[in-house]
Design a protein around this motif. Structure first.
Motif, PDB file in Angstrom:
ATOM      1  N   VAL A   1     -10.197 -14.496  20.067  1.00  0.00           N
ATOM      2  CA  VAL A   1     -11.358 -15.251  19.583  1.00  0.00           C
ATOM      3  C   VAL A   1     -10.857 -16.516  18.901  1.00  0.00           C
ATOM      4  N   PRO A   2     -11.462 -17.672  19.144  1.00  0.00           N
ATOM      5  CA  PRO A   2     -10.967 -18.889  18.512  1.00  0.00           C
ATOM      6  C   PRO A   2     -11.165 -18.935  16.994  1.00  0.00           C
ATOM      7  N   ALA A   3     -11.978 -18.070  16.445  1.00  0.00           N
ATOM      8  CA  ALA A   3     -12.153 -18.058  14.988  1.00  0.00           C
ATOM      9  C   ALA A   3     -10.822 -17.709  14.327  1.00  0.00           C
ATOM     10  N   SER A   4     -10.547 -18.298  13.168  1.00  0.00           N
ATOM     11  CA  SER A   4      -9.238 -18.091  12.550  1.00  0.00           C
ATOM     12  C   SER A   4      -9.120 -16.764  11.810  1.00  0.00           C
ATOM     13  N   TYR A   5     -10.220 -16.096  11.551  1.00  0.00           N
ATOM     14  CA  TYR A   5     -10.136 -14.887  10.738  1.00  0.00           C
ATOM     15  C   TYR A   5     -11.269 -13.921  11.082  1.00  0.00           C
ATOM     16  N   PRO A   6     -11.356 -13.485  12.342  1.00  0.00           N
ATOM     17  CA  PRO A   6     -12.485 -12.632  12.707  1.00  0.00           C
ATOM     18  C   PRO A   6     -12.299 -11.158  12.366  1.00  0.00           C
ATOM     19  N   PHE A   7     -11.040 -10.715  12.149  1.00  0.00           N
ATOM     20  CA  PHE A   7     -10.767  -9.299  11.898  1.00  0.00           C
ATOM     21  C   PHE A   7      -9.854  -9.145  10.682  1.00  0.00           C
ATOM     22  N   ASP A   8      -9.918  -7.974  10.091  1.00  0.00           N
ATOM     23  CA  ASP A   8      -8.967  -7.612   9.049  1.00  0.00           C
ATOM     24  C   ASP A   8      -8.744  -6.117   9.136  1.00  0.00           C
ATOM     25  N   MET A   9      -7.796  -5.605   8.355  1.00  0.00           N
ATOM     26  CA  MET A   9      -7.506  -4.174   8.433  1.00  0.00           C
ATOM     27  C   MET A   9      -6.916  -3.686   7.125  1.00  0.00           C
ATOM     28  N   GLU A  10      -6.934  -2.377   6.986  1.00  0.00           N
ATOM     29  CA  GLU A  10      -6.348  -1.697   5.840  1.00  0.00           C
ATOM     30  C   GLU A  10      -5.845  -0.350   6.331  1.00  0.00           C
ATOM     31  N   ILE A  11      -4.733   0.120   5.759  1.00  0.00           N
ATOM     32  CA  ILE A  11      -4.170   1.409   6.141  1.00  0.00           C
ATOM     33  C   ILE A  11      -4.233   2.332   4.934  1.00  0.00           C
ATOM     34  N   PHE A  12      -4.740   3.536   5.163  1.00  0.00           N
ATOM     35  CA  PHE A  12      -4.884   4.532   4.105  1.00  0.00           C
ATOM     36  C   PHE A  12      -3.985   5.730   4.393  1.00  0.00           C
ATOM     37  N   GLY A  13      -3.398   6.263   3.333  1.00  0.00           N
ATOM     38  CA  GLY A  13      -2.613   7.484   3.426  1.00  0.00           C
ATOM     39  C   GLY A  13      -3.246   8.553   2.564  1.00  0.00           C
ATOM     40  N   PRO A  14      -2.569   9.679   2.375  1.00  0.00           N
ATOM     41  CA  PRO A  14      -3.133  10.776   1.589  1.00  0.00           C
ATOM     42  C   PRO A  14      -3.502  10.394   0.155  1.00  0.00           C
ATOM     43  N   SER A  15      -2.817   9.388  -0.427  1.00  0.00           N
ATOM     44  CA  SER A  15      -3.104   9.034  -1.819  1.00  0.00           C
ATOM     45  C   SER A  15      -3.870   7.721  -1.960  1.00  0.00           C
ATOM     46  N   GLY A  16      -4.292   7.125  -0.868  1.00  0.00           N
ATOM     47  CA  GLY A  16      -5.060   5.878  -0.950  1.00  0.00           C
ATOM     48  C   GLY A  16      -4.461   4.794  -0.065  1.00  0.00           C
ATOM     49  N   THR A  17      -4.746   3.537  -0.413  1.00  0.00           N
ATOM     50  CA  THR A  17      -4.289   2.393   0.385  1.00  0.00           C
ATOM     51  C   THR A  17      -2.774   2.295   0.371  1.00  0.00           C
ATOM     52  N   ILE A  18      -2.158   2.120   1.566  1.00  0.00           N
ATOM     53  CA  ILE A  18      -0.713   1.874   1.617  1.00  0.00           C
ATOM     54  C   ILE A  18      -0.419   0.457   2.094  1.00  0.00           C
ATOM     55  N   ALA A  19      -1.356  -0.210   2.773  1.00  0.00           N
ATOM     56  CA  ALA A  19      -1.123  -1.579   3.252  1.00  0.00           C
ATOM     57  C   ALA A  19      -2.449  -2.243   3.579  1.00  0.00           C
ATOM     58  N   GLU A  20      -2.446  -3.578   3.410  1.00  0.00           N
ATOM     59  CA  GLU A  20      -3.588  -4.392   3.784  1.00  0.00           C
ATOM     60  C   GLU A  20      -3.101  -5.445   4.766  1.00  0.00           C
ATOM     61  N   GLY A  21      -3.995  -5.937   5.599  1.00  0.00           N
ATOM     62  CA  GLY A  21      -3.619  -6.939   6.593  1.00  0.00           C
ATOM     63  C   GLY A  21      -3.156  -8.226   5.945  1.00  0.00           C
ATOM     64  N   GLN A  22      -2.076  -8.782   6.455  1.00  0.00           N
ATOM     65  CA  GLN A  22      -1.556 -10.069   6.006  1.00  0.00           C
ATOM     66  C   GLN A  22      -1.694 -11.051   7.157  1.00  0.00           C
ATOM     67  N   ILE A  23      -1.858 -12.313   6.818  1.00  0.00           N
ATOM     68  CA  ILE A  23      -2.002 -13.322   7.857  1.00  0.00           C
ATOM     69  C   ILE A  23      -0.727 -13.369   8.677  1.00  0.00           C
ATOM     70  N   GLY A  24      -0.882 -13.304   9.980  1.00  0.00           N
ATOM     71  CA  GLY A  24       0.259 -13.363  10.881  1.00  0.00           C
ATOM     72  C   GLY A  24       0.387 -14.751  11.473  1.00  0.00           C
ATOM     73  N   VAL A  25       1.126 -14.860  12.533  1.00  0.00           N
ATOM     74  CA  VAL A  25       1.301 -16.130  13.216  1.00  0.00           C
ATOM     75  C   VAL A  25       0.273 -16.193  14.337  1.00  0.00           C
ATOM     76  N   GLY A  26      -0.501 -17.256  14.368  1.00  0.00           N
ATOM     77  CA  GLY A  26      -1.500 -17.392  15.426  1.00  0.00           C
ATOM     78  C   GLY A  26      -2.668 -16.447  15.221  1.00  0.00           C
ATOM     79  N   LEU A  27      -3.080 -15.834  16.300  1.00  0.00           N
ATOM     80  CA  LEU A  27      -4.276 -14.999  16.279  1.00  0.00           C
ATOM     81  C   LEU A  27      -3.900 -13.536  16.055  1.00  0.00           C
ATOM     82  N   GLU A  28      -3.355 -13.233  14.879  1.00  0.00           N
ATOM     83  CA  GLU A  28      -3.010 -11.850  14.578  1.00  0.00           C
ATOM     84  C   GLU A  28      -2.989 -11.593  13.082  1.00  0.00           C
ATOM     85  N   ARG A  29      -3.098 -10.337  12.739  1.00  0.00           N
ATOM     86  CA  ARG A  29      -2.915  -9.846  11.363  1.00  0.00           C
ATOM     87  C   ARG A  29      -1.850  -8.769  11.452  1.00  0.00           C
ATOM     88  N   ILE A  30      -1.060  -8.641  10.402  1.00  0.00           N
ATOM     89  CA  ILE A  30      -0.011  -7.633  10.359  1.00  0.00           C
ATOM     90  C   ILE A  30      -0.130  -6.880   9.044  1.00  0.00           C
TER      91      ILE A  30
END
Length: 168
Positions: A107-136
């Motif tokens: 999608v040409p939009a610069s920030y259409p998606f985001d993400m978060e990863i949860f483990g047994p005790s809560g959040t372990i990671a949040e999406g960081q801006i990647g290069v180009g059209l991606e989040r890591i």
């Protein structure tokens, strides 16, 4: 001519007395510039501890496989604070390490998606801006443990995205 020499000596003495005799030495060679050490690669900030989530929900995905899906209006709203729809994926990691989740889109939009990863005790990671059209997102994980990856979309239609996982 003798008077000129006397006056020159007198004026030099007065100038030296008026300015003081605190002479500063001038550098005799250029200053050596010490190159700075290269900066360490940027590290994601520690995630804010979110409340534990149920790890039983979500679509199961295989570790190491890329899935192509979309978040639609039929998917649930992620939380009460924001009216964005989300999609959840359940993933069991094979070994200890740093889980890397990549979210890519076209999608040409610069920030259409985001993400978060949860483990047994809560959040372990949040999406960081990647290069180009991606989040890591990167977070430390334990082998054999199940994690929940939550992907949500902002102000876009149901555009597809690719989700891939690996361990560093």
């Amino acid at each position: 001519m003798r008077n000129v020499a006397v006056w020159w000596v007198v004026l030099s003495a007065l100038a030296a007395y008026a300015c003081g005799d605190e002479r500063k030495s001038l550098p005799t060679a250029p200053t050596t510039v010490i190159p700075s050490t290269p900066a360490a690669p940027p590290q994601p900030p520690p995630p804010s501890p979110g409340p534990p989530r149920s790890l039983d929900g979500g679509t199961p995905i295989e570790f190491g496989q890329t899935v192509t899906l979309a978040v639609t209006s039929d998917d649930p709203v992620c939380g009460s604070a924001y009216p964005y729809h989300c999609r959840q994926f359940r993933l069991t990691v094979p070994r200890d390490g740093v889980l890397v989740v990549r979210l890519r889109w076209s999608v040409p939009a610069s920030y259409p998606f985001d993400m978060e990863i949860f483990g047994p005790s809560g959040t372990i990671a949040e999406g960081q801006i990647g290069v180009g059209l991606e989040r890591i997102a990167r977070g430390r994980v334990s082998g054999g443990t199940t994690y929940l990856i939550e992907v949500w979309r902002f102000l876009t239609t149901a555009e597809p995205f690719d989700l891939s996982t690996s361990i560093e």
